[in-house]
Design an enzyme around this catalytic site. Structure first.
Site, PDB file in Angstrom:
ATOM      1  N   GLU A  14      59.175  41.878  60.297  1.00 50.03           N
ATOM      2  CA  GLU A  14      59.227  41.087  59.075  1.00 50.03           C
ATOM      3  C   GLU A  14      60.665  40.654  58.806  1.00 50.03           C
ATOM      4  O   GLU A  14      61.604  41.417  59.038  1.00 50.03           O
ATOM      5  CB  GLU A  14      58.691  41.913  57.905  1.00 50.03           C
ATOM      6  CG  GLU A  14      58.469  41.153  56.616  1.00 50.03           C
ATOM      7  CD  GLU A  14      57.747  41.996  55.572  1.00 50.03           C
ATOM      8  OE1 GLU A  14      58.126  41.897  54.399  1.00 50.03           O
ATOM      9  OE2 GLU A  14      56.839  42.766  55.944  1.00 50.03           O
ATOM     10  N   ASP A  51      62.662  38.879  55.544  1.00 49.89           N
ATOM     11  CA  ASP A  51      62.370  38.626  54.130  1.00 49.89           C
ATOM     12  C   ASP A  51      63.454  37.886  53.366  1.00 49.89           C
ATOM     13  O   ASP A  51      64.633  38.247  53.439  1.00 49.89           O
ATOM     14  CB  ASP A  51      62.204  39.962  53.374  1.00 49.89           C
ATOM     15  CG  ASP A  51      60.948  40.715  53.745  1.00 49.89           C
ATOM     16  OD1 ASP A  51      60.058  40.115  54.354  1.00 49.89           O
ATOM     17  OD2 ASP A  51      60.863  41.906  53.415  1.00 49.89           O
ATOM     18  N   GLU A  62      63.366  37.483  49.195  1.00 56.33           N
ATOM     19  CA  GLU A  62      62.653  37.710  47.947  1.00 56.33           C
ATOM     20  C   GLU A  62      63.593  37.388  46.792  1.00 56.33           C
ATOM     21  O   GLU A  62      64.740  37.836  46.781  1.00 56.33           O
ATOM     22  CB  GLU A  62      62.168  39.162  47.826  1.00 56.33           C
ATOM     23  CG  GLU A  62      61.018  39.498  48.761  1.00 56.33           C
ATOM     24  CD  GLU A  62      60.455  40.886  48.503  1.00 56.33           C
ATOM     25  OE1 GLU A  62      59.236  41.044  48.580  1.00 56.33           O
ATOM     26  OE2 GLU A  62      61.247  41.811  48.226  1.00 56.33           O
ATOM     27  N   ASN A 116      64.087  49.096  55.393  1.00 59.23           N
ATOM     28  CA  ASN A 116      65.222  49.790  54.760  1.00 59.23           C
ATOM     29  C   ASN A 116      66.564  49.186  55.149  1.00 59.23           C
ATOM     30  O   ASN A 116      67.558  49.897  55.280  1.00 59.23           O
ATOM     31  CB  ASN A 116      65.202  51.283  55.101  1.00 59.23           C
ATOM     32  CG  ASN A 116      63.949  51.973  54.599  1.00 59.23           C
ATOM     33  OD1 ASN A 116      63.435  51.637  53.535  1.00 59.23           O
ATOM     34  ND2 ASN A 116      63.433  52.919  55.375  1.00 59.23           N
TER      35      ASN A 116
END
Length: 288
Positions: free
Chosen positions: A107, A109, A111, A134
Protein backbone atom coordinates in the site's frame (compact mmCIF):
# COMPACT_ATOMS: atom_id res chain seq x y z
CA UNK A 1 1.65 27.87 -59.77
CA UNK A 2 0.16 24.36 -59.63
CA UNK A 3 3.31 23.05 -57.91
CA UNK A 4 3.16 25.78 -55.27
CA UNK A 5 -0.57 25.17 -54.78
CA UNK A 6 0.10 21.48 -54.19
CA UNK A 7 2.76 22.33 -51.64
CA UNK A 8 0.32 24.57 -49.84
CA UNK A 9 -2.33 21.84 -49.80
CA UNK A 10 0.18 19.29 -48.51
CA UNK A 11 1.28 21.67 -45.77
CA UNK A 12 -2.32 22.22 -44.72
CA UNK A 13 -2.94 18.46 -44.59
CA UNK A 14 0.18 18.02 -42.46
CA UNK A 15 -0.89 20.77 -40.07
CA UNK A 16 -4.37 19.26 -39.68
CA UNK A 17 -2.88 15.79 -39.25
CA UNK A 18 -0.49 17.00 -36.56
CA UNK A 19 -3.32 18.80 -34.77
CA UNK A 20 -5.54 15.69 -34.79
CA UNK A 21 -2.64 13.50 -33.64
CA UNK A 22 -1.84 15.93 -30.82
CA UNK A 23 -5.50 16.04 -29.79
CA UNK A 24 -5.69 12.23 -29.78
CA UNK A 25 -2.52 12.03 -27.69
CA UNK A 26 -3.89 14.44 -25.10
CA UNK A 27 -7.13 12.49 -24.93
CA UNK A 28 -5.27 9.20 -24.51
CA UNK A 29 -3.17 10.50 -21.63
CA UNK A 30 -6.04 11.92 -19.59
CA UNK A 31 -8.31 9.61 -17.63
CA UNK A 32 -12.09 9.43 -17.70
CA UNK A 33 -13.81 8.56 -14.43
CA UNK A 34 -16.57 6.60 -16.18
CA UNK A 35 -14.01 4.44 -18.00
CA UNK A 36 -11.36 4.10 -15.31
CA UNK A 37 -13.19 3.91 -11.95
CA UNK A 38 -16.06 2.21 -10.13
CA UNK A 39 -17.99 3.71 -7.23
CA UNK A 40 -17.41 1.43 -4.22
CA UNK A 41 -19.81 2.83 -1.63
CA UNK A 42 -21.96 5.83 -0.81
CA UNK A 43 -24.57 5.50 -3.58
CA UNK A 44 -25.67 8.99 -4.67
CA UNK A 45 -23.00 10.58 -2.46
CA UNK A 46 -20.43 9.80 -5.19
CA UNK A 47 -21.03 11.56 -8.50
CA UNK A 48 -19.26 11.51 -11.86
CA UNK A 49 -19.88 14.75 -13.74
CA UNK A 50 -18.92 16.67 -16.88
CA UNK A 51 -18.82 13.63 -19.12
CA UNK A 52 -16.44 11.77 -16.82
CA UNK A 53 -14.00 14.63 -16.28
CA UNK A 54 -14.98 15.39 -12.66
CA UNK A 55 -15.79 13.18 -9.67
CA UNK A 56 -17.12 14.34 -6.30
CA UNK A 57 -17.30 12.43 -3.03
CA UNK A 58 -19.64 13.47 -0.24
CA UNK A 59 -19.88 12.65 3.45
CA UNK A 60 -22.97 13.10 5.59
CA UNK A 61 -23.98 11.78 9.00
CA UNK A 62 -25.15 8.49 7.50
CA UNK A 63 -22.30 7.54 5.16
CA UNK A 64 -19.21 8.56 3.33
CA UNK A 65 -18.36 7.52 -0.25
CA UNK A 66 -15.53 6.14 -2.32
CA UNK A 67 -14.24 4.79 -5.62
CA UNK A 68 -11.57 2.45 -6.98
CA UNK A 69 -9.84 1.93 -10.30
CA UNK A 70 -11.08 -0.76 -12.67
CA UNK A 71 -7.48 -1.67 -13.47
CA UNK A 72 -4.55 -2.80 -11.37
CA UNK A 73 -1.12 -1.26 -11.85
CA UNK A 74 2.34 -2.66 -11.23
CA UNK A 75 4.79 0.27 -11.10
CA UNK A 76 4.07 3.59 -12.78
CA UNK A 77 3.22 7.22 -12.19
CA UNK A 78 -0.21 8.22 -10.89
CA UNK A 79 -1.43 11.84 -10.90
CA UNK A 80 -4.71 13.13 -9.49
CA UNK A 81 -5.91 16.68 -8.96
CA UNK A 82 -7.93 17.00 -5.74
CA UNK A 83 -9.75 19.87 -4.04
CA UNK A 84 -10.30 18.99 -0.38
CA UNK A 85 -13.23 19.57 1.97
CA UNK A 86 -13.45 23.27 2.78
CA UNK A 87 -14.40 25.07 5.97
CA UNK A 88 -14.58 23.13 9.21
CA UNK A 89 -13.37 19.70 8.04
CA UNK A 90 -12.42 18.42 11.51
CA UNK A 91 -13.01 14.69 11.91
CA UNK A 92 -13.03 13.96 8.17
CA UNK A 93 -10.43 11.99 6.24
CA UNK A 94 -9.94 12.08 2.48
CA UNK A 95 -7.88 9.04 1.51
CA UNK A 96 -6.15 8.56 -1.86
CA UNK A 97 -3.92 5.53 -2.15
CA UNK A 98 -2.69 2.47 -4.01
CA UNK A 99 -3.31 -0.95 -2.48
CA UNK A 100 -3.27 -4.66 -3.21
CA UNK A 101 -5.36 -7.16 -1.24
CA UNK A 102 -4.77 -9.75 1.45
CA UNK A 103 -2.90 -10.00 4.76
CA UNK A 104 0.48 -9.40 3.07
CA UNK A 105 -0.79 -6.50 0.97
CA UNK A 106 1.26 -3.57 -0.31
CA UNK A 107 0.00 0.00 0.00
CA UNK A 108 1.13 3.56 -0.78
CA UNK A 109 -0.92 6.20 1.06
CA UNK A 110 -1.94 9.81 0.90
CA UNK A 111 -4.46 10.67 3.64
CA UNK A 112 -5.70 14.21 4.29
CA UNK A 113 -6.79 14.76 7.88
CA UNK A 114 -9.29 17.58 8.25
CA UNK A 115 -9.14 20.34 10.84
CA UNK A 116 -11.01 23.30 12.27
CA UNK A 117 -11.52 26.30 10.00
CA UNK A 118 -8.29 28.27 9.72
CA UNK A 119 -6.08 25.42 10.91
CA UNK A 120 -4.00 23.48 8.38
CA UNK A 121 -4.80 20.07 6.99
CA UNK A 122 -2.39 17.29 7.93
CA UNK A 123 -1.15 15.24 4.98
CA UNK A 124 -0.44 11.73 6.27
CA UNK A 125 1.73 9.38 4.16
CA UNK A 126 2.59 5.73 4.68
CA UNK A 127 4.12 2.77 2.84
CA UNK A 128 3.12 -0.85 3.45
CA UNK A 129 5.09 -3.79 2.12
CA UNK A 130 4.10 -7.42 2.67
CA UNK A 131 1.46 -6.30 5.17
CA UNK A 132 3.78 -4.15 7.28
CA UNK A 133 3.34 -0.39 7.52
CA UNK A 134 4.19 1.86 10.45
CA UNK A 135 6.20 4.17 8.17
CA UNK A 136 4.25 7.36 8.72
CA UNK A 137 5.41 10.82 7.74
CA UNK A 138 3.07 13.78 8.13
CA UNK A 139 3.16 17.27 6.67
CA UNK A 140 1.33 20.56 6.66
CA UNK A 141 0.95 22.02 3.19
CA UNK A 142 2.30 25.39 2.07
CA UNK A 143 -1.06 26.38 0.55
CA UNK A 144 -4.76 26.02 1.30
CA UNK A 145 -5.77 22.71 -0.39
CA UNK A 146 -9.47 23.64 -0.25
CA UNK A 147 -9.36 26.76 -2.43
CA UNK A 148 -8.29 25.14 -5.70
CA UNK A 149 -7.27 21.84 -7.25
CA UNK A 150 -3.73 20.63 -6.59
CA UNK A 151 -1.91 17.65 -8.07
CA UNK A 152 -0.94 14.73 -5.83
CA UNK A 153 1.35 12.20 -7.49
CA UNK A 154 2.98 8.86 -6.77
CA UNK A 155 6.03 7.80 -8.76
CA UNK A 156 6.54 4.08 -8.17
CA UNK A 157 9.44 2.31 -9.83
CA UNK A 158 11.66 -0.59 -8.84
CA UNK A 159 14.22 1.72 -7.18
CA UNK A 160 12.02 4.05 -5.12
CA UNK A 161 8.64 5.57 -4.36
CA UNK A 162 8.36 9.36 -4.62
CA UNK A 163 5.41 11.29 -3.18
CA UNK A 164 4.86 14.65 -4.93
CA UNK A 165 2.57 17.62 -4.39
CA UNK A 166 2.29 19.91 -7.42
CA UNK A 167 5.38 18.08 -8.72
CA UNK A 168 7.38 19.00 -5.60
CA UNK A 169 8.79 15.90 -3.85
CA UNK A 170 7.78 15.63 -0.21
CA UNK A 171 8.93 12.08 0.54
CA UNK A 172 11.11 9.33 -0.94
CA UNK A 173 11.01 5.67 0.12
CA UNK A 174 13.98 3.88 -1.40
CA UNK A 175 14.29 0.22 -2.28
CA UNK A 176 16.57 -1.16 0.43
CA UNK A 177 15.94 -4.85 -0.08
CA UNK A 178 19.71 -5.35 0.03
CA UNK A 179 19.59 -4.68 3.79
CA UNK A 180 16.42 -6.67 4.38
CA UNK A 181 13.75 -3.97 4.04
CA UNK A 182 10.76 -5.26 2.01
CA UNK A 183 9.85 -3.09 -0.97
CA UNK A 184 6.49 -3.15 -2.81
CA UNK A 185 7.24 -4.16 -6.38
CA UNK A 186 5.61 -7.53 -7.00
CA UNK A 187 1.91 -7.02 -6.22
CA UNK A 188 -0.30 -5.08 -8.65
CA UNK A 189 -2.35 -2.42 -6.90
CA UNK A 190 -5.57 -0.56 -7.56
CA UNK A 191 -6.16 3.14 -6.93
CA UNK A 192 -8.64 3.85 -4.15
CA UNK A 193 -10.11 7.02 -2.73
CA UNK A 194 -12.70 7.67 -0.04
CA UNK A 195 -14.14 10.42 2.12
CA UNK A 196 -15.19 9.20 5.56
CA UNK A 197 -15.74 10.13 9.18
CA UNK A 198 -12.81 9.36 11.50
CA UNK A 199 -13.47 11.76 14.35
CA UNK A 200 -12.31 9.16 16.86
CA UNK A 201 -8.69 9.87 15.81
CA UNK A 202 -8.29 12.15 12.79
CA UNK A 203 -8.19 15.62 14.39
CA UNK A 204 -6.03 16.18 17.47
CA UNK A 205 -6.19 12.53 18.36
CA UNK A 206 -9.99 12.49 18.37
CA UNK A 207 -10.46 15.48 20.68
CA UNK A 208 -12.21 17.49 17.95
CA UNK A 209 -15.37 15.86 16.60
CA UNK A 210 -17.11 16.24 13.26
CA UNK A 211 -19.58 19.13 13.16
CA UNK A 212 -22.48 17.58 11.27
CA UNK A 213 -24.21 20.94 10.90
CA UNK A 214 -21.58 21.60 8.21
CA UNK A 215 -22.51 18.46 6.22
CA UNK A 216 -22.44 17.41 3.48
CA UNK A 217 -18.66 17.56 3.19
CA UNK A 218 -17.33 17.39 -0.38
CA UNK A 219 -14.01 16.51 -2.00
CA UNK A 220 -13.55 16.88 -5.77
CA UNK A 221 -11.28 15.07 -8.24
CA UNK A 222 -10.20 15.75 -11.82
CA UNK A 223 -7.37 15.24 -14.34
CA UNK A 224 -6.51 11.67 -13.42
CA UNK A 225 -3.47 10.45 -15.36
CA UNK A 226 -1.54 7.21 -15.24
CA UNK A 227 1.67 6.19 -16.98
CA UNK A 228 2.60 2.53 -16.71
CA UNK A 229 3.95 -0.36 -18.75
CA UNK A 230 1.55 -2.96 -17.36
CA UNK A 231 -1.92 -1.42 -17.37
CA UNK A 232 -4.55 -2.55 -19.89
CA UNK A 233 -6.32 0.82 -19.64
CA UNK A 234 -6.76 2.66 -22.92
CA UNK A 235 -5.95 5.83 -21.00
CA UNK A 236 -2.50 4.65 -19.96
CA UNK A 237 0.74 5.67 -21.57
CA UNK A 238 2.58 2.45 -22.30
CA UNK A 239 5.74 3.79 -23.89
CA UNK A 240 9.05 3.96 -22.06
CA UNK A 241 8.65 6.85 -19.63
CA UNK A 242 10.75 8.97 -17.32
CA UNK A 243 9.06 7.51 -14.23
CA UNK A 244 10.79 4.15 -14.74
CA UNK A 245 14.15 5.49 -13.58
CA UNK A 246 13.00 8.72 -11.94
CA UNK A 247 14.94 9.87 -8.91
CA UNK A 248 15.82 13.29 -7.56
CA UNK A 249 18.38 15.59 -9.10
CA UNK A 250 20.07 18.34 -7.07
CA UNK A 251 17.09 20.69 -7.48
CA UNK A 252 14.69 17.92 -6.44
CA UNK A 253 16.76 17.13 -3.36
CA UNK A 254 16.73 20.81 -2.42
CA UNK A 255 12.94 20.95 -2.75
CA UNK A 256 12.55 17.79 -0.69
CA UNK A 257 14.83 19.21 2.00
CA UNK A 258 12.82 22.47 2.01
CA UNK A 259 9.52 20.61 2.50
CA UNK A 260 10.87 18.32 5.20
CA UNK A 261 12.53 21.12 7.13
CA UNK A 262 9.63 23.59 6.91
CA UNK A 263 6.47 21.49 6.76
CA UNK A 264 7.07 18.01 8.19
CA UNK A 265 5.23 17.56 11.50
CA UNK A 266 5.91 13.86 12.16
CA UNK A 267 8.58 11.40 11.00
CA UNK A 268 8.64 7.83 12.25
CA UNK A 269 12.39 7.83 11.65
CA UNK A 270 12.77 10.42 14.43
CA UNK A 271 10.43 8.76 16.93
CA UNK A 272 12.88 7.15 19.35
CA UNK A 273 10.16 6.56 21.96
CA UNK A 274 8.20 4.49 19.49
CA UNK A 275 11.19 2.32 18.61
CA UNK A 276 13.08 1.81 21.90
CA UNK A 277 14.92 -1.19 20.44
CA UNK A 278 16.27 0.93 17.60
CA UNK A 279 14.95 2.74 14.54
CA UNK A 280 13.89 0.71 11.47
CA UNK A 281 16.76 -0.17 9.15
CA UNK A 282 15.67 2.20 6.37
CA UNK A 283 15.86 5.13 8.80
CA UNK A 284 19.60 4.62 9.15
CA UNK A 285 20.20 5.03 5.42
CA UNK A 286 20.14 8.08 3.13
CA UNK A 287 16.61 9.31 2.43
CA UNK A 288 17.57 10.41 -1.08
Amino acid sequence: MSSCSSCSEISMVLVVSLFVTSLMAMTASAGNFYQDFDITFGDERANILNGGQLLTLNLDKFSGSGFKSKNEYLLGRIDMQIKLVSGNSAGTVTAYYLSSQGPTHDEIDFEFLGNLSGDPYTLHTNVFSQGKGNREQQFHLWFDPTKAFHTYSIVWNSQRIIFLVDNIPIRVFNNLETIGVPFPKNQPMRIYSSLWNADDWATRGGLVKTDWTQAPFTASYRNFKVSTTTSTSTNSLTEQSAWQTQGLDAAGRNRLRWVQQKFMVYNYCSDLKRFPQGLPAECRRSRF
